[in-house]
Enzyme design. Structure first.
Site, PDB file in Angstrom:
ATOM      1  N   GLN A   1      25.347 -57.357  22.878  1.00 33.10           N
ATOM      2  CA  GLN A   1      25.460 -56.274  23.851  1.00 33.10           C
ATOM      3  C   GLN A   1      24.189 -56.250  24.684  1.00 33.10           C
ATOM      4  O   GLN A   1      23.091 -56.113  24.144  1.00 33.10           O
ATOM      5  CB  GLN A   1      25.650 -54.926  23.156  1.00 33.10           C
ATOM      6  CG  GLN A   1      25.927 -53.790  24.122  1.00 33.10           C
ATOM      7  CD  GLN A   1      25.939 -52.436  23.431  1.00 33.10           C
ATOM      8  OE1 GLN A   1      24.893 -51.938  23.043  1.00 33.10           O
ATOM      9  NE2 GLN A   1      27.114 -51.866  23.264  1.00 33.10           N
TER      10      GLN A   1
ATOM     11  N   TYR B   1      24.139 -44.907  30.320  1.00 33.62           N
ATOM     12  CA  TYR B   1      23.031 -45.850  30.445  1.00 33.62           C
ATOM     13  C   TYR B   1      22.893 -46.189  31.939  1.00 33.62           C
ATOM     14  O   TYR B   1      23.536 -45.571  32.787  1.00 33.62           O
ATOM     15  CB  TYR B   1      23.297 -47.092  29.600  1.00 33.62           C
ATOM     16  CG  TYR B   1      23.051 -46.912  28.113  1.00 33.62           C
ATOM     17  CD1 TYR B   1      23.271 -45.692  27.470  1.00 33.62           C
ATOM     18  CD2 TYR B   1      22.612 -47.975  27.329  1.00 33.62           C
ATOM     19  CE1 TYR B   1      23.057 -45.533  26.112  1.00 33.62           C
ATOM     20  CE2 TYR B   1      22.395 -47.838  25.958  1.00 33.62           C
ATOM     21  CZ  TYR B   1      22.616 -46.612  25.361  1.00 33.62           C
ATOM     22  OH  TYR B   1      22.397 -46.468  24.011  1.00 33.62           O
TER      23      TYR B   1
ATOM     24  N   ARG C   1      32.471 -47.085  12.639  1.00 30.67           N
ATOM     25  CA  ARG C   1      32.105 -46.368  11.420  1.00 30.67           C
ATOM     26  C   ARG C   1      32.835 -46.879  10.179  1.00 30.67           C
ATOM     27  O   ARG C   1      32.249 -46.936   9.091  1.00 30.67           O
ATOM     28  CB  ARG C   1      32.370 -44.874  11.602  1.00 30.67           C
ATOM     29  CG  ARG C   1      31.415 -44.191  12.579  1.00 30.67           C
ATOM     30  CD  ARG C   1      31.875 -42.792  12.954  1.00 30.67           C
ATOM     31  NE  ARG C   1      33.102 -42.831  13.759  1.00 30.67           N
ATOM     32  CZ  ARG C   1      33.740 -41.748  14.186  1.00 30.67           C
ATOM     33  NH1 ARG C   1      33.274 -40.547  13.874  1.00 30.67           N
ATOM     34  NH2 ARG C   1      34.812 -41.856  14.916  1.00 30.67           N
TER      35      ARG C   1
END
Length: 393
Positions: A99, A169, A345
């Protein structure tokens, strides 16, 4: 008949052994901004556990683009360690994506010891510093840094890069009408506000051609009044598709800056989150935490409703994220026309979950141990792990 999630899948120039991707979740395993054995273990376990590809988060394109000074940023001295990481994942039969992005107004200028950038001057309470309004040259530099990062990713043995266009971002903050109040060619209309995101993807494609796969993470909506609306995000996605720079698009939601729980549905871990910081920030989070960490109920495939609107209007391969924890939900994603699923998760709680689901076959008895308590969120400031199972150790 829908696609089998465990069937091999093409992603640009590469083939994944299945359609399950470990989503980027910050590992907090790089105290010196370099690869460690902990980081390798963090990704090797789910690779051994059966995923098709793992995503390393978050590899910043510049020192000032990190959300924290302990994050890796692309530079020559980081490559050997990253090559060790990619080799370890390949040895387990999985692919690995990097990423890449610039945190923009989310960057912690104090921790990074570097000036943060934003569309306009912006205060970040985490670092207690103002981000600088990015100049035209700053924007050009950030776009070029993404291209350099992609070339480094090829050198380090990555199979793909995921360009970060989400969560407010840098690129995402330009897309947000709430944050981007500029009146130049990068502000105002959506066409102007999308120039950074489109420019970054084009630069990455130009830099690496077809050597590796290129995906992007795009916020569908940040769940904030005046923020990124779904209709605008869909138009941005159409432009990205038309530009031809992407092999797939991962659909996300929420804002790391103002509304993180819109992505992390379930319990809001205000006490644990506050405990990760020192006073006075700790006290501030305890007093105002319910405004920042808003609580949204968890349900399986919680981003599917919005994502289906993108699926209906795009031909580009899409990656469904959000509440993917069992075989039924994976099968639902395939039936709705999504090409891949991304899990966060659930794999943090059980890195071997995919092998167990596959071995279970049509019985559908394997259920995730993740309780959606979200207490793992607060561990990203120390060493990311699941507080329920203790994984990844």
């Amino acid at each position: 008949m829908s696609t089998d999630v465990f069937s091999p899948a093409r992603l640009g120039p590469i083939t994944l052994r299945n359609r399950i991707i470990k989503a980027a979740t910050f590992e907090a395993a790089t105290p010196h901004a370099l690869v460690t054995d902990d980081l390798i273990t963090y990704h090797r376990l789910p690779a051994a556990g059966g995923i098709g590809m793992t995503t390393v988060a978050y590899l910043a394109v510049s020192p000032g683009g990190r959300t924290d000074g302990a994050q890796i940023y692309w530079r020559p001295e980081a490559i050997a360690g990253l090559r060790r990481l990619t080799d370890a994942i390949h040895a387990e039969g999985a692919a690995i994506s990097a990423q890449i992005g610039h945190a923009g107004p989310v960057a912690n200028a104090k921790s990074n010891k570097a000036r943060a950038l934003a569309p306009v001057r912006f205060f970040n309470p985490i670092g207690m510093r103002f981000a600088k309004a990015a100049s035209r040259q700053d924007i050009s530099d950030v776009i070029a840094a993404h291209a350099h990062a992609a070339r480094y990713a090829v050198d380090a043995g990555f199979d793909a890069v995921e360009v970060h266009l989400g969560h407010n971002y840098f690129a995402s903050s330009f897309l947000s009408p709430l944050i981007n109040r500029r009146d130049d060619e990068f502000g105002g209309s959506l066409e102007n506000r999308a120039k950074v995101a489109r420019g970054v993807v084009r630069a990455v494609r130009d830099a690496v051609g077809g050597q590796i796969a290129i995906t992007a993470k795009l916020t569908m909506t940040d769940g904030v009044r005046g923020g990124i609306p779904l209709e605008e995000s869909l138009q941005t996605a159409k432009w990205l598709e038309d530009d031809g720079g992407l092999d797939a698009l991962e659909l996300t939601a929420g804002s790391s800056l103002v509304n993180p729980m819109y992505l992390f549905r379930g319990d809001a871990p205000i006490k644990e989150f506050a405990g990760a910081f020192k006073p006075p920030l700790r006290w501030g989070i305890r007093m105002t935490g319910k405004k920042f960490l808003r609580e949204y109920p968890y349900r399986e495939a919680f981003l599917l409703r919005d994502a289906k609107q993108f699926r209906a209007e795009l031909k580009l391969p899409l990656i469904l994220l959000g509440g993917i924890t069992n075989r039924e939900t994976m099968d639902l994603a395939m039936a709705e026309g999504f090409d891949f699923v991304a899990m966060g998760r659930a794999l943090l709680a059980e890195p071997d979950l995919i092998n167990r689901i596959k071995a279970d076959g049509d019985a559908h008895t394997v259920k995730s141990a993740c309780t959606h308590c979200n207490k793992c969120m607060a561990t990203i400031y120390s060493h990311t792990h699941c507080v329920v199972t203790g994984a990844p150790g």
